[in-house]
Each structure stands twice: as C-alpha cells, then as structure tokens.
Design a protein around this motif. Structure first.
Motif, PDB file in Angstrom:
ATOM      1  N   ASN A 194      16.616  21.824  14.730  1.00 54.36           N
ATOM      2  CA  ASN A 194      15.870  22.803  13.943  1.00 54.36           C
ATOM      3  C   ASN A 194      14.569  22.123  13.539  1.00 54.36           C
ATOM      4  OD1 ASN A 194      14.865  23.885  11.307  1.00 54.36           O
ATOM      5  ND2 ASN A 194      16.458  25.407  11.669  1.00 54.36           N
ATOM      6  N   ALA A 195      13.454  22.536  14.126  1.00 56.78           N
ATOM      7  CA  ALA A 195      12.184  21.844  13.881  1.00 56.78           C
ATOM      8  C   ALA A 195      11.027  22.817  13.966  1.00 56.78           C
ATOM      9  CB  ALA A 195      12.012  20.716  14.891  1.00 56.78           C
ATOM     10  N   GLY A 196       9.875  22.363  13.475  1.00 53.03           N
ATOM     11  CA  GLY A 196       8.701  23.233  13.456  1.00 53.03           C
ATOM     12  C   GLY A 196       8.972  24.440  12.586  1.00 53.03           C
ATOM     13  N   PHE A 197       8.833  25.629  13.148  1.00 55.38           N
ATOM     14  CA  PHE A 197       9.063  26.847  12.370  1.00 55.38           C
ATOM     15  C   PHE A 197      10.353  27.550  12.786  1.00 55.38           C
ATOM     16  CE2 PHE A 197       4.573  25.868  12.154  1.00 55.38           C
ATOM     17  CZ  PHE A 197       4.348  25.932  10.785  1.00 55.38           C
ATOM     18  N   ARG A 223      19.521  31.882   4.309  1.00 58.30           N
ATOM     19  CA  ARG A 223      18.806  33.157   4.380  1.00 58.30           C
ATOM     20  C   ARG A 223      17.540  33.121   3.536  1.00 58.30           C
ATOM     21  NH1 ARG A 223      24.187  35.379   4.763  1.00 58.30           N
ATOM     22  NH2 ARG A 223      24.383  35.405   2.486  1.00 58.30           N
ATOM     23  N   THR A 224      17.629  32.500   2.374  1.00 61.09           N
ATOM     24  CA  THR A 224      16.460  32.410   1.496  1.00 61.09           C
ATOM     25  C   THR A 224      15.376  31.535   2.107  1.00 61.09           C
ATOM     26  OG1 THR A 224      17.827  32.714  -0.485  1.00 61.09           O
ATOM     27  CG2 THR A 224      15.661  31.712  -0.791  1.00 61.09           C
ATOM     28  N   VAL A 225      15.765  30.373   2.650  1.00 62.04           N
ATOM     29  CA  VAL A 225      14.776  29.480   3.254  1.00 62.04           C
ATOM     30  C   VAL A 225      14.164  30.131   4.490  1.00 62.04           C
ATOM     31  CG1 VAL A 225      14.374  27.197   4.246  1.00 62.04           C
ATOM     32  CG2 VAL A 225      15.948  27.445   2.324  1.00 62.04           C
ATOM     33  N   ASN A 226      14.966  30.838   5.273  1.00 66.92           N
ATOM     34  CA  ASN A 226      14.417  31.579   6.415  1.00 66.92           C
ATOM     35  C   ASN A 226      13.304  32.525   5.977  1.00 66.92           C
ATOM     36  OD1 ASN A 226      16.043  30.463   8.389  1.00 66.92           O
ATOM     37  ND2 ASN A 226      17.400  32.241   8.582  1.00 66.92           N
ATOM     38  N   ARG A 227      13.586  33.277   4.929  1.00 69.09           N
ATOM     39  CA  ARG A 227      12.606  34.266   4.463  1.00 69.09           C
ATOM     40  C   ARG A 227      11.341  33.593   3.945  1.00 69.09           C
ATOM     41  NH1 ARG A 227      13.295  38.779  -0.433  1.00 69.09           N
ATOM     42  NH2 ARG A 227      11.067  39.299  -0.529  1.00 69.09           N
ATOM     43  N   GLN A 253      10.164  30.599   4.546  1.00 67.94           N
ATOM     44  CA  GLN A 253       9.396  29.918   5.581  1.00 67.94           C
ATOM     45  C   GLN A 253       8.506  30.896   6.344  1.00 67.94           C
ATOM     46  OE1 GLN A 253      10.742  26.493   8.250  1.00 67.94           O
ATOM     47  NE2 GLN A 253      10.879  28.197   9.672  1.00 67.94           N
ATOM     48  N   GLN A 254       8.971  32.096   6.543  1.00 69.21           N
ATOM     49  CA  GLN A 254       8.163  33.102   7.241  1.00 69.21           C
ATOM     50  C   GLN A 254       7.042  33.642   6.365  1.00 69.21           C
ATOM     51  OE1 GLN A 254      10.768  35.743  10.017  1.00 69.21           O
ATOM     52  NE2 GLN A 254      12.154  34.970   8.464  1.00 69.21           N
ATOM     53  N   GLU A 255       7.161  33.477   5.048  1.00 70.09           N
ATOM     54  CA  GLU A 255       6.134  33.957   4.129  1.00 70.09           C
ATOM     55  C   GLU A 255       5.106  32.882   3.789  1.00 70.09           C
ATOM     56  OE1 GLU A 255       8.351  35.375   0.799  1.00 70.09           O
ATOM     57  OE2 GLU A 255       9.232  37.058   1.886  1.00 70.09           O
ATOM     58  N   ILE A 256       5.511  31.605   3.866  1.00 74.06           N
ATOM     59  CA  ILE A 256       4.618  30.494   3.530  1.00 74.06           C
ATOM     60  C   ILE A 256       4.462  29.634   4.765  1.00 74.06           C
ATOM     61  CG2 ILE A 256       4.216  28.516   2.016  1.00 74.06           C
ATOM     62  CD1 ILE A 256       6.120  29.810  -0.011  1.00 74.06           C
ATOM     63  N   VAL A 259       3.322  21.921  12.298  1.00 73.35           N
ATOM     64  CA  VAL A 259       4.165  21.184  11.350  1.00 73.35           C
ATOM     65  C   VAL A 259       4.424  22.060  10.129  1.00 73.35           C
ATOM     66  CG1 VAL A 259       4.403  19.087   9.956  1.00 73.35           C
ATOM     67  CG2 VAL A 259       3.126  19.003  12.102  1.00 73.35           C
ATOM     68  N   ARG A 260       5.693  22.314   9.829  1.00 71.12           N
ATOM     69  CA  ARG A 260       6.002  23.080   8.632  1.00 71.12           C
ATOM     70  C   ARG A 260       6.044  22.145   7.424  1.00 71.12           C
ATOM     71  NH1 ARG A 260      12.249  24.552  10.206  1.00 71.12           N
ATOM     72  NH2 ARG A 260      13.111  22.444  10.107  1.00 71.12           N
ATOM     73  N   LEU A 261       5.997  22.711   6.257  1.00 77.90           N
ATOM     74  CA  LEU A 261       6.111  21.933   5.034  1.00 77.90           C
ATOM     75  C   LEU A 261       7.524  21.356   4.925  1.00 77.90           C
ATOM     76  CD1 LEU A 261       4.186  24.384   2.701  1.00 77.90           C
ATOM     77  CD2 LEU A 261       3.385  22.126   3.431  1.00 77.90           C
TER      78      LEU A 261
END
Length: 363
Positions: free
Chosen positions: A180-183, A196-200, A202-205, A212-214
């Motif tokens: 599980n890497a990048g976005f 589910r919360t982190v999925n949401r 990550q798509q908003e921020i 590179v994601r945060l």
C-alpha cells in the motif's frame, strides 16, 4: 529410550530439524522502518544551528526555537527525537554518529532513493541496473519476497510506503507481497472504521507532491494493517522529510521528523502491549540516503553531494543488546540490514551477494 534417541537424531539431521535447531534468537517478528532522507546530523545533534532560524528556510522566524533549540546538542536531539533518545537509547542501539568514527554509509554510489531502498531491501547495491527513480520493477529479490516464499511467512509479509514507486521497488507483481503506497487506498470487504476514514480523508487531502502522500496516511494504514492482519514481517517507509528538504522547508522537515519519531513510538508501544508481539519483535530503523551539509546542499543528495551516502541505523528488540549510542569506530552499511534481519529470525539469507551480519546487533 532408543526410540527417543533416533527421533532426536532425525530432528537434528533433517532439513526441518536443522532449520529449527538453528533458531536460537527470540525474535519472531520484524518491523523494518525507513525514514527518507533524514540526515545523521539531526539524529545525533538535533536541529542544525545553520538553519533552525534562517528566514530563507522557515516560514516564520523563531518558530522552531522554543521546541527544538538548545545550546547543548544532546538536549536538542532529545527535543527532536524523544522516543529515539529515551527508549531506543536505553534499550537498543543507534549507529552512525560520525563524531565518534561510527560510520554508516550506502554501498551504492547513486545516493538517491530507488538505489538506496534496493540496497536496504535486497542486501546489495546494483548501480548498473538500479540507477534511476523510474517505475521499473526491481529485478532483484528483496528480503520481503524471500520470506513470502517460505511457508511460515507466506501471506504474513506486508509493506506500506508514502512514495508511489514502492510497488516497483518491492516488485509487488512478482513477489506477491501486498504494498500500500503512494495514493493507494485500503482494499477489501472487511475494512475497519479507521481504514474507511483514512481512505476518505486521503482522497480529500492530496498533499503538496504528485507521487508522495503525506505520512499520516501511510502510518495509519500501517497501524491498522498491523492490528488487523497481524503480519510477522512489515516494512513501513515514511517519506515526508526528504520532500520537505527538497523544497527547502527546514521547519517542515523538522516537524515531520519529530512526528515520525512519535509514529514509531506508537508502533513500539502497541507491539509491547500485545501478547503476540511483546518481547518477540525487533524494530530496525534506517534511511535510504544522506544529504548535504550547507544551506544549499542540504536540499539535495546524489553522487554530486559529497555527504549524500552518509546514513544511520538503529535497532531495538529482544535479541539486540542495550548498547545505546554506538561509539566504537567502524564502518557499516545499509547492505547489511537484510542478512541481519534474517539472522534475527534464525534464518540464513539466501543471496550470497548480500552484506554481512551486523554482529553487534545480535547478542
């Protein structure tokens, strides 16, 4: 009595018996963590006096001083990395303080990310074939792939990273190791509320970088993966420090470094609170490359930056002596991590090109 004797002899001479007879370490699980582009200077000396209040490298003058500045470098490093300089310094080992002649370097001469991660994960440099950061499947087999091929570890190896090149570095397609890497999002029919919360979110921020994601997303995906899937081997690659440094943002670099220390503390605290992992798990932490030492060269690394191959590493776990900051003179390199990790698990590394075991890391 005779029957028991022959049973003992069978166990010792059979392949199964040999593999288990050689297991003298307490480590049953390993978590490898990399900290992209973090310099040994900050790790061992804290915030850099050249940059900690430079208005060209921080957005708000003085914003770092209260939390990260002290005239004593030992105090500074404790302020920046409280977990490293309390728990790991007391119970584990830290390598790479060149002020004591304790040197850790890359074996590769590229001194940037893909070659660095290949070296850490496969156990050797491959400058002829691994000489760019392109999304090319790694021709080398990493320690993750070797373990995933073994019945005892198959399906119990996982990787999480902030950089979207990790599926290629680990060669997810060939190795079968889930990355599980990048976005990437958490997948499956049994997602937890956190996933589910982190999925949401990550798509908003999206963050400031394209590939590179945060790190908070990487960290919380990894923590949920650890709790939910309970792997025996996990690799976590945090990435923010390198990208903030490339952007010349010393304040963000320092804040991210401090936060990553807190993330690693969270991992260790959870490991030590869980009966399946407590006193059976070793953490090895390192970086993929170094970076320059001036206000300008600090932003960069690579073969043109003389300090680009200067790195560090640390370990904590049931088999690692509590030697703290290593002050003995010597030379180590990141190519030694893979074989050392296997030795901690009581296994022989299958590739003779890999670096030697770090003997002091295993009692």
């Amino acid at each position: 009595m005779v029957k028991n004797f022959y049973l003992l002899v069978f166990c010792l001479i059979s392949p199964w018996g040999i593999a288990h007879a050689q297991k003298v370490t307490k480590t049953e699980n390993v978590i490898l963590i990399t900290f992209d582009g973090l310099r040994w200077q900050e790790l061992f000396k804290g915030a850099d006096s050249l940059m900690v209040d430079d208005t060209g490298l921080i957005d708000t003058p003085g914003s770092l001083l209260a939390d990260y500045w002290h005239t004593d470098s030992k105090k500074r490093r404790e302020m920046l990395f409280p977990f490293f300089w309390s728990t790991i310094a007391a119970e584990g080992q830290l390598y790479g303080n060149r002020l004591f002649g304790n040197k850790v370097d890359n074996s590769n001469k590229m001194w940037f990310s893909y070659p660095g991660y290949n070296e850490v994960l496969s156990g050797f440099a491959d400058d002829e074939r691994i000489n760019s950061n392109s999304k090319i499947n790694n021709p080398n087999v990493t320690f993750l792939e070797y373990l995933n091929q073994m019945p005892e570890y198959n399906g119990k190896v996982m990787a999480f990273g902030s950089w979207d090149v990790f599926p290629y570095i680990i060669n997810e397609e060939r190795s079968g190791v889930p990355v599980n890497a990048g976005f990437d999002l958490a997948e499956g029919d049994d997602l937890t509320d956190v996933e589910r919360t982190v999925n949401r979110i990550q798509q908003e921020i999206r963050g400031p970088w394209g590939g590179v994601r945060l790190d908070p997303f990487t960290h919380h995906f990894a923590m949920e993966g650890l709790k939910k899937h309970r792997p025996k081997v996990m690799y976590i690659a945090y990435g923010e420090t390198d990208d903030w440094a490339h952007g010349g943002k010393y304040d963000q670099y320092i804040w991210s470094a401090h936060q990553t220390d807190a993330y690693i503390k969270e991992i260790w605290d959870w490991v030590q609170s869980d009966s399946e992992y407590k006193d059976k798990t070793t953490l090895i932490i390192s970086t993929d490359h170094g970076r320059g030492i001036t206000k300008t060269s600090w932003k960069d690394h690579g073969a043109s930056v003389p300090e680009g191959g200067e790195i560090w590493m640390m370990a904590i776990g049931p088999d690692t002596p509590a030697s703290g900051e290593m002050k003995i003179e010597g030379q180590w390199n990141s190519a030694q991590i893979a074989r050392t990790l296997f030795k901690l698990l009581g296994l022989e590394y299958p590739d003779n090109k890999a670096g030697s075991v770090i003997d002091d890391m295993i009692q």
